[in-house]
Every structure is written in C-alpha cells, then in structure tokens.
Design a protein around this motif. Structure first.
Motif, PDB file in Angstrom:
ATOM      1  N   VAL A 189      47.265  21.816  38.755  1.00  0.00           N
ATOM      2  CA  VAL A 189      47.308  23.219  38.362  1.00  0.00           C
ATOM      3  C   VAL A 189      46.368  23.420  37.181  1.00  0.00           C
ATOM      4  N   ARG A 190      45.500  24.435  37.320  1.00  0.00           N
ATOM      5  CA  ARG A 190      44.536  24.762  36.281  1.00  0.00           C
ATOM      6  C   ARG A 190      44.593  26.259  36.003  1.00  0.00           C
ATOM      7  N   ILE A 191      44.562  26.633  34.743  1.00  0.00           N
ATOM      8  CA  ILE A 191      44.709  28.038  34.351  1.00  0.00           C
ATOM      9  C   ILE A 191      43.606  28.394  33.365  1.00  0.00           C
ATOM     10  N   SER A 192      42.975  29.560  33.573  1.00  0.00           N
ATOM     11  CA  SER A 192      41.930  29.995  32.642  1.00  0.00           C
ATOM     12  C   SER A 192      41.723  31.497  32.752  1.00  0.00           C
ATOM     13  N   ASP A 193      41.009  32.035  31.770  1.00  0.00           N
ATOM     14  CA  ASP A 193      40.566  33.424  31.845  1.00  0.00           C
ATOM     15  C   ASP A 193      39.137  33.508  32.383  1.00  0.00           C
ATOM     16  N   ALA A 194      38.664  32.407  32.964  1.00  0.00           N
ATOM     17  CA  ALA A 194      37.339  32.355  33.588  1.00  0.00           C
ATOM     18  C   ALA A 194      37.428  32.742  35.067  1.00  0.00           C
ATOM     19  N   ARG A 195      36.270  32.699  35.715  1.00  0.00           N
ATOM     20  CA  ARG A 195      36.197  32.822  37.175  1.00  0.00           C
ATOM     21  C   ARG A 195      35.998  31.426  37.777  1.00  0.00           C
ATOM     22  N   MET A 196      35.906  31.380  39.103  1.00  0.00           N
ATOM     23  CA  MET A 196      35.641  30.140  39.812  1.00  0.00           C
ATOM     24  C   MET A 196      34.653  30.432  40.931  1.00  0.00           C
ATOM     25  N   SER A 197      33.759  29.513  41.188  1.00  0.00           N
ATOM     26  CA  SER A 197      32.831  29.686  42.304  1.00  0.00           C
ATOM     27  C   SER A 197      33.593  29.949  43.593  1.00  0.00           C
ATOM     28  N   GLY A 198      33.065  30.855  44.397  1.00  0.00           N
ATOM     29  CA  GLY A 198      33.682  31.119  45.693  1.00  0.00           C
ATOM     30  C   GLY A 198      33.641  29.933  46.620  1.00  0.00           C
ATOM     31  N   THR A 199      32.775  28.969  46.317  1.00  0.00           N
ATOM     32  CA  THR A 199      32.691  27.773  47.148  1.00  0.00           C
ATOM     33  C   THR A 199      33.721  26.715  46.746  1.00  0.00           C
ATOM     34  N   ALA A 200      34.426  26.964  45.632  1.00  0.00           N
ATOM     35  CA  ALA A 200      35.333  25.966  45.079  1.00  0.00           C
ATOM     36  C   ALA A 200      36.719  26.067  45.713  1.00  0.00           C
ATOM     37  N   TYR A 201      37.567  25.125  45.362  1.00  0.00           N
ATOM     38  CA  TYR A 201      38.906  25.044  45.940  1.00  0.00           C
ATOM     39  C   TYR A 201      39.832  24.408  44.914  1.00  0.00           C
ATOM     40  N   GLY A 202      41.105  24.387  45.216  1.00  0.00           N
ATOM     41  CA  GLY A 202      42.076  23.784  44.318  1.00  0.00           C
ATOM     42  C   GLY A 202      43.039  24.815  43.765  1.00  0.00           C
ATOM     43  N   THR A 203      44.069  24.340  43.073  1.00  0.00           N
ATOM     44  CA  THR A 203      45.122  25.201  42.543  1.00  0.00           C
ATOM     45  C   THR A 203      44.685  25.722  41.179  1.00  0.00           C
ATOM     46  N   ALA A 204      43.856  26.759  41.222  1.00  0.00           N
ATOM     47  CA  ALA A 204      43.255  27.303  40.004  1.00  0.00           C
ATOM     48  C   ALA A 204      43.689  28.754  39.817  1.00  0.00           C
ATOM     49  N   VAL A 205      44.388  29.007  38.717  1.00  0.00           N
ATOM     50  CA  VAL A 205      44.758  30.368  38.334  1.00  0.00           C
ATOM     51  C   VAL A 205      43.624  30.923  37.475  1.00  0.00           C
ATOM     52  N   LEU A 206      43.107  32.082  37.855  1.00  0.00           N
ATOM     53  CA  LEU A 206      41.872  32.625  37.292  1.00  0.00           C
ATOM     54  C   LEU A 206      42.081  34.045  36.767  1.00  0.00           C
ATOM     55  N   HIS A 207      41.067  34.537  36.033  1.00  0.00           N
ATOM     56  CA  HIS A 207      40.984  35.945  35.628  1.00  0.00           C
ATOM     57  C   HIS A 207      42.194  36.373  34.801  1.00  0.00           C
ATOM     58  N   VAL A 208      42.799  35.458  34.038  1.00  0.00           N
ATOM     59  CA  VAL A 208      43.967  35.815  33.247  1.00  0.00           C
ATOM     60  C   VAL A 208      43.619  36.976  32.309  1.00  0.00           C
ATOM     61  N   ALA A 209      44.416  38.042  32.385  1.00  0.00           N
ATOM     62  CA  ALA A 209      44.145  39.240  31.584  1.00  0.00           C
ATOM     63  C   ALA A 209      45.408  39.694  30.858  1.00  0.00           C
ATOM     64  N   PRO A 210      45.246  40.111  29.595  1.00  0.00           N
ATOM     65  CA  PRO A 210      43.993  40.104  28.830  1.00  0.00           C
ATOM     66  C   PRO A 210      43.587  38.692  28.426  1.00  0.00           C
TER      67      PRO A 210
END
Length: 579
Positions: free
Chosen positions: A462-483
C-alpha cells in the motif's frame, strides 16, 4: 451562418487591406481568401516529444481534407508537452498549453480548428483551450507506437519497464539485459502502447464526442491514422459553417459517458484530473462522486495492460471505441451530441462484434465493477483516487504502520537503505508531491518497493501520496490525496509508525490518530511550498486548484455571457478613419 474570419478579411478598409496582405505575403491568392472558412491546425509537433513527432505528416493530411471541402487551412504551433523529458513534470505546464491554445483561437481569424495532440497532457490541454475559446473544434490524436519486442515479448512502454526495473533492483535482471531493453524499448513514434494516459485520453475524446468515431486507437504508423486526420479536416469546414461548438458537445451526459468508458477500459487515474478540469471549463457539474458512482456500476470490459494483457493496437483491431460503446450501450446516454452533429449511439447497432479476447461482453466482463474508486476519510477529506483494478486484491482492505517520506529526494535517498524500518505490511507515504508541493503534482505516486523486500519476493504494498501515477503503472497506490500536504492537508500530520487503514470497498482512508492531535501536528508542520520567484511558477503556485477540482486555475471559470470568440465592436475597423 456568417464566418468569423470575415471580420478580418471582408472589410474594404485599412484593416481588411492589412489582414489580406499579410496572408498574400505567403503566396495566397484572392480566390484563397474569398469567403472560404479558415481552419486552424493547432499542431503540438515537437522533436522533443516522440509521441507527437509524426505530426508534420498528420498536419498535411488535415490540410488535404480542408482543401477538399473548400476551406483554407492555416497551421500554427503550440507548446508541446512530453512526459519523459519535461521536468519536474509535464503536468506543471498543462494549463500553460491550454492558455496557449485558447488565446491563439480567440485572437486569430479562425472559423474552426483541428487539434493535433498525442502525448498525455497535450490532449486535455488542447481540449481545455478549445473549450474555453468555444471555437468549433475536432480532436485528432496521434495513435499508439509500434510495440517493442524484448525477450520475444511485446512490451507496454511503461507497464513492462516498471516490472523490469523491479527485477533489476531485485538482482533478477542483469545490467546487460537492462541495456538491451533500453535499445528495444521505443522503436518508433507514437504514444505509449498500453492503456496509459495517452491511450486513455484518446479513447475518452471519442467517448466525449469531440473526436471522429473509430479514430482513437488507430496505430501511429497505420495509413488509416492519416486518413482519419484528412476526414477531420473535411469535417472542420462543416463545423465552421454550422457547428456544433465544444460546449454544445461537452454536456453532463458526455462526461458521464466518458466516465463509463474510463471504468470499462481500466484507464489511467490521470484522466480523473483532466475530466474534472475539462468539465469545469465547460461549466458542467461533474465531480469525483460522479466518477465513483459510474465506476461502481461499470465492469472492466477491455483486456489491455496494465489492467489486462493486450496492447492498445489490439484494442483497435478488436473494434476500438465503437465496439466498446456497443457493449456499454445500456449504461450510456446514446443521445449525447458528437462533433459529427449526430448522436453518440448512431451506427452502433451495425458495428461488427468485437474480438472477445480483448473486448468482453457486458454480461461476461473481464473484471468487476468499481475499478476506479474515490476514497474519503480523515486523511483525504476532499477525496483520493485508487485504481482498484490494478491493485492487489489482498491489499484492498489493509491496516499497516506508516513509513513516511517528506519529498521525492528523501524517498530516493532512503527507500533502499537496509536499515529502513519497513515490512511488507507497512504503508509507504510520500508527501509534498501535490499540485503546489511538487510542484505540478508529478507522477511519483508509484512509490518503489524497497529493494530488500523485492528480493524477498514482495511485489506490492500500500502506497499513499498527494502525487499522480503514470497511467502505465500498477499496484495498490492511493493517489491525488486532497487537500495536499504542502498547503496543510492531513497527509502532513502522518508520522512514522502511525496506523493507517485502507478500505477500498468501504471507500475509506483513515489515519488512526485523534483529530485534535492531527490538527496539532499540522499546526506544527509548516507548509512546504517550493520557491517560485517569478514567472510561470509563481502564477501556477498562486492560482492552481487542488486535484479534486482538476488542478486547473481558479480564474478559469467558463464565460456564460456573449460569444467569447466574437470580437468587440470596432476592434478591426476604423483605423485612421477607415478607407
């Protein structure tokens, strides 16, 4: 319908003289300027962007179509955004390109425009600019590149690169083999070959109705790609005379249709911020909740990497977007208007049945519903996004202790440190990587798995960030955390060892820390805002909105008043008393 360009060229006065003479300097005759619709070709060609490097030939094809229909084609350049070479991220400049396109359309004597774009951010930027200007427009995308072959297998440019990179870091791939991969990875022009952001935005352009039916997935090197560009030129002349205009096409129904296609193709999470920004430019109510609701009822139908096994050109040969729309018909508003002037559903009943290895039937999908999910909780009050279709099933409900990185530099320095206190159950957290903190919300969200764990066979965390991720990528990534954390979002309160709970089915992202303690920590954690002494960086940092609003600028509200492409009375006449 009178032509907009007539305001420049029809007058028997000094401005008319100067405007006509300016084009005659290029060898154009009276016949070329006499009442013909003038069609702009907005070309994002660049030798710095391999996705768009073939656009000179594409522009020539558009030109043929315009001339056949009796229009006058005039090509102009725009800034070109490339994912691989632009730093810190092409996303920092998406809004700049949108402004470039918008003001070019607004200020020049154009009656309609053909938009040429291919790489990830160039497609939404062109559409955002054209929508704000609201000049009749048709989108032409560049098509996927020829797939690379490595060790006898066709590659998805990014999807397979991430896997091979993990193998290299785990000691399972040699440096020599990795060098061989570099030689093979990109054998020609065109955008990424899997369902990355470029492929996703091409498909969504067709679903939105702003691109010609069947055009999205044609390979870059296929002659039909140029024939489609020619057809777009033909159509643009008709658009100049009778429309429709972008805001007539980009309705709420169109965005809900696009959200349905996004879920069905297992598309890029980057499309979320682009659709939100484009809807905002269109004046259409459309939110993260709409995307979540649509995804919750739409199954995965397209078997293309990273959510499947095939490539985007296989999707084209299987029937492309028209074949997919036919399968999705019960979930779509097929009366939505398209750039052709006809409804989205017209002709779908006669579309050939698709190749079921690539495009599944609605009642026999490749995957379940909810492939894209919006999470909320005390870590993401305004929302976060996860591509559940590319996440590990065992991690969609997970509790783990946080391992926090304050920046991408901190991440790079410590992720492979043998002393890093991390286990397979840990939750990797990256902050200060959002729209302001990045700046530009770079694609850093696919946080690498520590090399020590890779060697132990761990393939996802599990990975969490306020970043984006490449559309080609995969995995359990929580993105775009706002604010985002850089402006005081709750991610700034996370400390090493804190317990974090991810519950994708429950749409929940929760930090198991008392609310008062979270607020105290945020107050003690000063905002991490990068320096922006002048220019574009300062404008961007000052006015960019958060991910849940599409990362557009706060001043880009749609103009609901008079025609924004019309020029103020007297602006083009009356110089020196007129002639």
């Amino acid at each position: 319908m009178s032509l907009r360009s007539a305001a420049w060229f029809a007058g028997d006065d000094l401005p008319g003289f100067l405007h006509r003479a300016s084009l005659r300097a290029q060898g154009l005759s009276n016949a070329a300027l006499s009442g013909r619709p003038i069609i702009g070709i907005s070309n994002s060609w660049s030798e710095l962007v391999s996705c768009n490097a073939h656009f000179r030939g594409m522009a020539d094809a558009v030109r043929r179509g315009v001339l056949q229909a009796g229009g006058l084609p005039l090509e102009f350049p725009t800034i070109s955004l490339g994912e691989n070479l632009m730093k810190p991220t092409a996303m920092l400049y998406r809004n700049l390109m949108a402004i470039d396109v918008e003001e070019s359309l607004r200020s020049y004597p154009l009656d309609a425009v053909v938009l040429l774009a291919g790489c990830d951010k160039t497609v939404p930027a062109q559409l955002m600019g054209a929508t704000s200007a609201n000049l009749p427009a048709v989108m032409v995308t560049g098509g996927p590149a020829t797939p690379a072959i490595f060790h006898g297998r066709r590659l998805g440019v990014g999807t397979d690169l991430w896997r091979y990179t993990d193998q290299l870091r785990a000691g399972k791939l040699s440096r020599q083999e990795f060098a061989e991969l570099e030689q093979a990875a990109m054998p020609g022009v065109g955008h990424c070959t899997e369902m990355g952001t470029a492929s996703t935005m091409a498909a969504l352009s067709e679903a939105l109705g702003v691109a010609l039916p069947g055009s999205a997935a044609i390979p870059a090197g296929d002659a039909r790609r140029y024939a489609a560009a020619e057809s777009a030129g033909l159509l643009a002349v008709s658009l100049a005379r009778s429309g429709p205009r972008p805001r007539q096409i980009l309705t709420r129904a169109a965005f809900l249709n696009a959200a349905t296609v996004l879920a069905a193709i297992g598309g890029s999470t980057n499309a979320v911020v682009h659709l939100l920004a484009l809807a905002r430019r269109s004046g259409v109510p459309f939110s993260l909740d709409d995307l979540d609701e649509v995804s919750a009822r739409t199954p995965l139908l397209v078997n293309v990497r990273p959510a499947g096994e095939h490539l985007f050109e296989d999707f084209f040969h299987a029937g492309g977007v028209p074949a997919l729309l036919r399968e999705l018909r019960p979930l779509l508003d097929t009366d939505a208007l398209t750039v052709t002037g006809r409804p989205l559903g017209e002709g779908l009943s006669t579309t050939a049945p698709p190749d079921r290895r690539v495009i599944a039937a609605l009642d026999e999908p490749f995957g379940g519903t909810g492939g894209l999910a919006v999470l909320r909780g005390n870590l993401a009050p305004d929302g976060a996004v996860i591509k559940a279709s590319a996440a590990s099933a065992r991690l969609r409900r997970h509790r783990g202790r946080a391992v926090v990185f304050d920046s991408v530099t901190d991440l790079a320095e410590r992720i492979d440190d043998p002393s890093l206190p991390v286990t397979a159950d840990s939750v990797l957290v990256l902050r200060n990587a959002g729209p302001v903190g990045g700046p530009g919300m770079p694609e850093w969200g696919q946080i690498p798995i520590p090399a020590r764990l890779l060697r132990d066979g761990v393939t996802d965390m599990v990975r969490i960030s306020d970043a984006r991720m490449s559309g080609t990528a995969y995995g359990t990534a929580v993105l775009h955390v706002a604010p985002e954390s850089a402006i005081g979002g709750p991610l700034a309160a996370v400390r090493d060892g804190d317990l974090i709970e991810l519950d994708v089915p429950g749409r929940r992202l929760h930090l198991h820390v008392d609310d008062r303690e979270i607020q105290r920590r945020i107050a003690d954690h000063p905002p991490h805002v990068p320096a922006a002494p002048s220019g574009w960086a300062r404008l961007y940092r000052t006015h960019v909105l958060q991910a849940d609003q599409g990362c557009d600028f706060d001043f880009h509200q749609p103009d609901t008043g008079p025609d924004t492409t019309a020029l103020p009375d007297g602006l083009l006449s009356g110089w020196h008393g007129g002639w």
